[in-house]
Design a protein around this motif. Structure first.
Motif, mmCIF file in Angstrom:
data_model
loop_
_atom_site.group_PDB
_atom_site.id
_atom_site.type_symbol
_atom_site.label_atom_id
_atom_site.label_comp_id
_atom_site.label_asym_id
_atom_site.label_seq_id
_atom_site.Cartn_x
_atom_site.Cartn_y
_atom_site.Cartn_z
ATOM 1 N N SER A 63 9.174 7.324 0.726
ATOM 2 C CA SER A 63 7.884 7.985 0.476
ATOM 3 C C SER A 63 7.434 8.763 1.706
ATOM 4 C CB SER A 63 6.804 6.955 0.133
ATOM 5 O OG SER A 63 7.083 6.339 -1.079
ATOM 6 N N LEU A 64 7.605 8.134 2.851
ATOM 7 C CA LEU A 64 7.160 8.761 4.095
ATOM 8 C C LEU A 64 7.955 10.040 4.373
ATOM 9 C CD1 LEU A 64 5.225 8.436 6.421
ATOM 10 C CD2 LEU A 64 6.794 6.816 7.470
ATOM 11 N N GLY A 65 9.263 9.973 4.147
ATOM 12 C CA GLY A 65 10.095 11.165 4.350
ATOM 13 C C GLY A 65 9.637 12.314 3.462
ATOM 14 N N GLU A 108 -7.020 8.433 4.123
ATOM 15 C CA GLU A 108 -6.615 7.105 3.667
ATOM 16 C C GLU A 108 -5.100 7.012 3.541
ATOM 17 O OE1 GLU A 108 -8.139 4.350 3.646
ATOM 18 O OE2 GLU A 108 -6.418 3.297 2.790
ATOM 19 N N LEU A 109 -4.487 8.131 3.204
ATOM 20 C CA LEU A 109 -3.025 8.151 3.094
ATOM 21 C C LEU A 109 -2.381 7.927 4.467
ATOM 22 C CD1 LEU A 109 -1.074 8.486 0.786
ATOM 23 C CD2 LEU A 109 -1.002 10.937 1.251
ATOM 24 N N LEU A 110 -2.945 8.564 5.475
ATOM 25 C CA LEU A 110 -2.443 8.370 6.849
ATOM 26 C C LEU A 110 -2.617 6.910 7.264
ATOM 27 C CD1 LEU A 110 -1.413 10.490 9.090
ATOM 28 C CD2 LEU A 110 -2.244 11.464 6.981
ATOM 29 N N ASN A 111 -3.786 6.344 6.946
ATOM 30 C CA ASN A 111 -4.024 4.928 7.266
ATOM 31 C C ASN A 111 -3.007 4.043 6.560
ATOM 32 O OD1 ASN A 111 -6.226 5.613 8.785
ATOM 33 N ND2 ASN A 111 -7.714 5.220 7.148
ATOM 34 N N TYR A 112 -2.764 4.388 5.311
ATOM 35 C CA TYR A 112 -1.815 3.602 4.514
ATOM 36 C C TYR A 112 -0.423 3.630 5.161
ATOM 37 C CZ TYR A 112 1.494 2.680 0.709
ATOM 38 O OH TYR A 112 2.550 2.195 -0.040
ATOM 39 N N PHE A 113 0.034 4.828 5.516
ATOM 40 C CA PHE A 113 1.358 4.926 6.142
ATOM 41 C C PHE A 113 1.392 4.145 7.455
ATOM 42 C CE2 PHE A 113 2.202 9.097 3.787
ATOM 43 C CZ PHE A 113 3.129 8.516 2.947
ATOM 44 N N ARG A 131 -0.366 1.552 8.251
ATOM 45 C CA ARG A 131 -0.327 0.110 7.953
ATOM 46 C C ARG A 131 1.091 -0.310 7.558
ATOM 47 N NH1 ARG A 131 -5.201 1.115 5.148
ATOM 48 N NH2 ARG A 131 -4.121 1.072 3.144
ATOM 49 N N GLN A 132 1.732 0.531 6.742
ATOM 50 C CA GLN A 132 3.090 0.202 6.306
ATOM 51 C C GLN A 132 4.047 0.121 7.492
ATOM 52 O OE1 GLN A 132 3.824 -0.623 3.172
ATOM 53 N NE2 GLN A 132 1.668 -0.336 2.691
ATOM 54 N N LEU A 133 3.919 1.080 8.418
ATOM 55 C CA LEU A 133 4.805 1.084 9.575
ATOM 56 C C LEU A 133 4.540 -0.130 10.466
ATOM 57 C CD1 LEU A 133 4.844 4.880 10.523
ATOM 58 C CD2 LEU A 133 6.647 3.570 9.406
#
Lengths: 142, 287
Positions: free
Chosen positions: B188-190, B219-224, B226-228
């Motif tokens: 997803s990140l790629g 929020e999408l940046l925050n989400y990514f 958090r995932q990392l």
């Protein structure tokens, strides 16, 4: 089972078939609710959210929406005689949907974002004969 | 999919056309007739989102590039062909790199659809299969890969778009099934990084505030992020993932909008440069 449907696919393998079927069925009903909008040119994502809620419980689903697109959020449940609702709010908690309908196991809300940003679809089980009611939410854009 | 016409109701729509009257959708017509009984139940005009416990808030879903490209198309006619990368990149054998690369390739597919370049889309369909094979999820995308190629051949662009979206979900689903949720996130990140690179490339060539606003994705940046943060230390500390995390942290303050603040041309250029560097790293076999 409060993760997105994609994420719960595995978890579903570990639970009895009958229970698993209800989540799958809820998603089928959500896509049924979406069918008229597909006909109108909306593209519905294969990604979806889902889970189960008790009567009166709510779930907030975050979505990144873009100004210039229109979005239909469509909600469904497999539970007979259940009533659900979905409403769309912006990140400040303001109701922003331009259309909304609800009938029994189906509900829908249309939003045309005035700004690009994070929005929240609030899903609620209004009434249900079941203690926990499975739900699924999909969205499409045009 | 059949419709239970007596159950489904919808709002009246003047654009209802003859196609809806087909037998398959007869149920809809019945539902339309009963639209007045569908309740548009009242909802509070305002709610306090801070009252929602964290467990009652679902993570944001990563938008597919088409959602953004749709808007760009409405704001003008970008030169999509000029945005296509000549090379789809090379795999290094590093699974994290392959997952990120797969995400960029699927994003490239959406760009190729916008460019209506059937040759490129077909290459991408085949490459999706190759990369999926490299990380052991090819079974999940064999049918999708074939469908992408077939529908590109037929120049059925909406269908190709649907298949690309489906390929992304199938790959991620297969990875989750293999307990590789971290790799699924990297796919997803790629895709997001390549999509953002293209978006900023287009916006920087013809800057308009309403185009730049498409980058407002806090929020999408925050989400990514958090995932990392939650990835295994092995992945999180890899050179490529560290580079991505650094870039995300640098992008975050640049995409803030509101209260009179707009995303500036300088910010767009900066984000384009940073995402371009990351895409170069991902598509390089040296990663």
């Amino acid at each position: 089972m409060k993760k997105r449907l994609l994420s719960i696919a595995l978890a579903l393998l570990a639970i009895p078939f009958a229970l698993r079927a209800t989540v799958d069925d809820a998603l089928s009903f959500a896509y049924e609710a979406a069918t008229p909008y597909v006909e109108q040119g909306f593209t519905f994502r294969e990604d979806a959210w889902g889970g189960d809620l008790g009567v009166g419980e709510q779930k907030a689903v975050a979505a990144q929406l873009f100004k210039g697109n229109d979005y239909w959020f469509c909600l469904g449940t497999d539970a007979d005689n259940a009533t659900l609702s979905v409403h769309i709010y912006d990140s400040k908690g303001k109701l922003v949907e331009s259309k909304n309908w609800q009938k029994g196991r189906f509900a829908g809300a249309l939003v045309s974002p005035k700004q690009t940003g994070t929005y929240y679809a609030i899903v609620e089980v209004k009434q249900s004969p079941q203690e926990r009611t499975h739900w699924a939410l999909v969205y499409g854009y045009r | 999919m059949s419709l239970p016409g007596n159950l489904l109701a919808r709002e009246p729509d003047d654009k209802l056309n003859a196609s809806l009257m087909r037998i398959t959708f007869f149920g809809i017509a019945i539902a339309l007739a009963s639209a007045s009984v569908a309740s548009a139940e009242s909802a509070p005009a305002r709610i306090d989102l801070s009252q929602f416990p964290a467990a009652a808030i679902e993570d944001v879903v990563v938008p597919v590039p088409s959602e953004i490209f749709n808007v760009l198309d409405k704001l003008g006619s970008p030169n999509w062909k000029g945005e296509l990368r000549e090379s789809l990149g090379r795999q290094s054998g590093n699974r994290a790199q392959v997952a990120l690369l797969l995400g960029t390739v699927i994003a490239e597919g959406f760009i190729a659809v916008e460019a209506e370049d059937s040759g490129k889309v077909k290459d991408i369909g085949r490459e999706v299969l190759e990369l999926s094979k490299a990380i052991g999820v090819e079974k999940a995308v064999v049918a999708r890969s074939k469908a992408i190629v077939d529908k590109a051949e037929a120049k059925n662009w909406p269908a190709v778009r649907t298949e690309l979206d489906g390929a992304l979900q199938d790959v991620r689903g297969a990875m989750i099934e293999l307990n590789d949720e971290d790799l699924a996130q990297l796919v997803s990140l790629g895709g997001w990084i390549r999509g953002t690179e293209v978006l900023t490339s287009i916006v920087r060539k013809d800057y308009k505030p309403q185009r730049a606003e498409l980058l407002h994705q806090p929020e999408l940046l925050n989400y990514f992020n958090r995932q990392l943060e939650n990835m295994s230390p092995r992945l999180r500390n890899s050179q490529l993932v560290s580079q991505i995390q650094k870039v995300l942290n640098e992008i975050s303050p640049l995409i803030i909008e509101g209260e009179g603040r707009k995303i500036s041309p300088e910010s767009v250029e900066r984000i384009n440069d940073m995402t371009n560097e990351v895409v170069v790293s991902i598509t390089s076999a040296d990663a």
